[in-house]
Design a protein around this motif. Structure first.
Motif, short mmCIF file in Angstrom:
data_model
loop_
_atom_site.label_atom_id
_atom_site.label_comp_id
_atom_site.label_asym_id
_atom_site.label_seq_id
_atom_site.Cartn_x
_atom_site.Cartn_y
_atom_site.Cartn_z
N VAL A 99 0.86 -1.19 0.00
CA VAL A 99 0.00 0.00 0.00
C VAL A 99 0.89 1.24 0.00
O VAL A 99 2.05 1.18 0.42
CB VAL A 99 -0.95 0.01 1.22
N PRO A 100 0.36 2.37 -0.46
CA PRO A 100 1.17 3.59 -0.46
C PRO A 100 1.58 4.01 0.96
O PRO A 100 0.86 3.76 1.93
CB PRO A 100 0.22 4.64 -1.07
N ALA A 101 2.73 4.64 1.07
CA ALA A 101 3.26 5.05 2.37
C ALA A 101 2.31 6.01 3.08
O ALA A 101 2.19 5.98 4.31
CB ALA A 101 4.64 5.70 2.19
N GLU A 102 1.59 6.84 2.33
CA GLU A 102 0.69 7.81 2.97
C GLU A 102 -0.53 7.14 3.62
O GLU A 102 -1.29 7.78 4.33
CB GLU A 102 0.24 8.90 1.98
N TRP A 103 -0.73 5.87 3.38
CA TRP A 103 -1.85 5.15 4.01
C TRP A 103 -1.47 4.65 5.40
O TRP A 103 -2.33 4.18 6.14
CB TRP A 103 -2.27 3.96 3.15
N GLU A 104 -0.19 4.70 5.76
CA GLU A 104 0.23 4.24 7.08
C GLU A 104 -0.45 5.08 8.15
O GLU A 104 -0.61 6.29 8.02
CB GLU A 104 1.75 4.32 7.21
N GLY A 105 -0.87 4.40 9.21
CA GLY A 105 -1.57 5.09 10.30
C GLY A 105 -3.08 5.04 10.17
O GLY A 105 -3.79 5.38 11.10
N TYR A 106 -3.58 4.63 9.02
CA TYR A 106 -5.02 4.51 8.81
C TYR A 106 -5.44 3.06 9.03
O TYR A 106 -4.65 2.13 8.89
CB TYR A 106 -5.40 4.92 7.39
N VAL A 107 -6.71 2.87 9.33
CA VAL A 107 -7.28 1.54 9.42
C VAL A 107 -7.74 1.16 8.01
O VAL A 107 -8.44 1.92 7.35
CB VAL A 107 -8.48 1.51 10.40
N LEU A 108 -7.32 0.01 7.54
CA LEU A 108 -7.65 -0.42 6.19
C LEU A 108 -8.65 -1.56 6.25
O LEU A 108 -8.56 -2.45 7.09
CB LEU A 108 -6.39 -0.88 5.45
N LYS A 109 -9.59 -1.56 5.32
CA LYS A 109 -10.55 -2.66 5.19
C LYS A 109 -10.08 -3.53 4.03
O LYS A 109 -9.88 -3.05 2.92
CB LYS A 109 -11.94 -2.12 4.90
N VAL A 110 -9.88 -4.81 4.29
CA VAL A 110 -9.38 -5.73 3.28
C VAL A 110 -10.46 -6.76 2.98
O VAL A 110 -11.00 -7.40 3.89
CB VAL A 110 -8.10 -6.44 3.77
N THR A 111 -10.80 -6.92 1.70
CA THR A 111 -11.75 -7.92 1.27
C THR A 111 -11.03 -8.86 0.31
O THR A 111 -10.38 -8.41 -0.63
CB THR A 111 -12.95 -7.28 0.53
N ILE A 112 -11.14 -10.16 0.54
CA ILE A 112 -10.48 -11.14 -0.32
C ILE A 112 -11.56 -11.94 -1.03
O ILE A 112 -12.46 -12.49 -0.40
CB ILE A 112 -9.55 -12.06 0.49
N GLU A 113 -11.45 -11.99 -2.35
CA GLU A 113 -12.43 -12.71 -3.17
C GLU A 113 -11.68 -13.74 -4.00
O GLU A 113 -10.70 -13.41 -4.67
CB GLU A 113 -13.14 -11.72 -4.09
N ARG A 114 -12.14 -14.97 -3.97
CA ARG A 114 -11.52 -16.01 -4.78
C ARG A 114 -12.16 -16.00 -6.16
O ARG A 114 -13.38 -16.00 -6.29
CB ARG A 114 -11.71 -17.39 -4.14
N THR A 115 -11.33 -16.01 -7.19
CA THR A 115 -11.84 -16.07 -8.55
C THR A 115 -11.98 -17.52 -8.95
O THR A 115 -11.47 -18.42 -8.29
CB THR A 115 -10.90 -15.35 -9.54
N GLU A 116 -12.66 -17.76 -10.04
CA GLU A 116 -12.83 -19.12 -10.52
C GLU A 116 -11.64 -19.60 -11.34
O GLU A 116 -11.54 -20.75 -11.68
CB GLU A 116 -14.12 -19.23 -11.36
N VAL A 117 -10.74 -18.70 -11.67
CA VAL A 117 -9.56 -19.06 -12.45
C VAL A 117 -8.45 -19.47 -11.49
O VAL A 117 -8.11 -18.73 -10.58
CB VAL A 117 -9.09 -17.86 -13.32
N ARG A 118 -7.91 -20.65 -11.68
CA ARG A 118 -6.80 -21.10 -10.85
C ARG A 118 -5.50 -20.53 -11.38
O ARG A 118 -5.32 -20.40 -12.58
CB ARG A 118 -6.73 -22.62 -10.83
N ALA A 119 -4.61 -20.22 -10.49
CA ALA A 119 -3.30 -19.68 -10.88
C ALA A 119 -2.50 -20.76 -11.55
O ALA A 119 -2.45 -21.90 -11.10
CB ALA A 119 -2.57 -19.15 -9.65
N GLU A 120 -1.87 -20.41 -12.67
CA GLU A 120 -1.02 -21.36 -13.38
C GLU A 120 0.34 -21.41 -12.72
O GLU A 120 0.92 -20.38 -12.41
CB GLU A 120 -0.86 -20.94 -14.84
N LYS A 121 0.84 -22.61 -12.53
CA LYS A 121 2.19 -22.74 -11.98
C LYS A 121 3.17 -22.49 -13.12
O LYS A 121 2.95 -22.96 -14.24
CB LYS A 121 2.39 -24.12 -11.39
#
Length: 81
Positions: free
Chosen positions: A19-41
């Protein structure tokens, strides 16, 4: 509101997001969504990816390629004046 959207691949059960340095000190909301595409090795990352690439060459073609590569190496080893 500022938003960063990144696609990341989990490693060892965790994800890392920069995240950008200017975001330090703030509370961040993180949402993680799984896609249907699997990562290729990734395929071979070392020299093993070239294994068998010349298997269909005839002996004459192999000898010619070896001669050309030897000439290229010798060209670089000559004294430059």
């Amino acid at each position: 509101m500022s938003i960063i959207e990144q696609t990341v691949e989990p490693k060892n059960g965790a994800v890392h997001v920069d995240v950008p340095a200017e975001w330090e000190g703030y509370v961040l909301k993180v949402t993680i969504e799984r896609t249907e595409v699997r990562a290729e090795k990734p395929k071979g990352t070392g020299m093993s990816r070239f294994r068998g690439i010349f298997k269909d060459m005839s002996p004459e073609e192999r000898e010619d390629m070896d001669k050309q590569l030897t000439e290229l190496r010798n060209e670089w080893e000559r004294p430059i004046s």
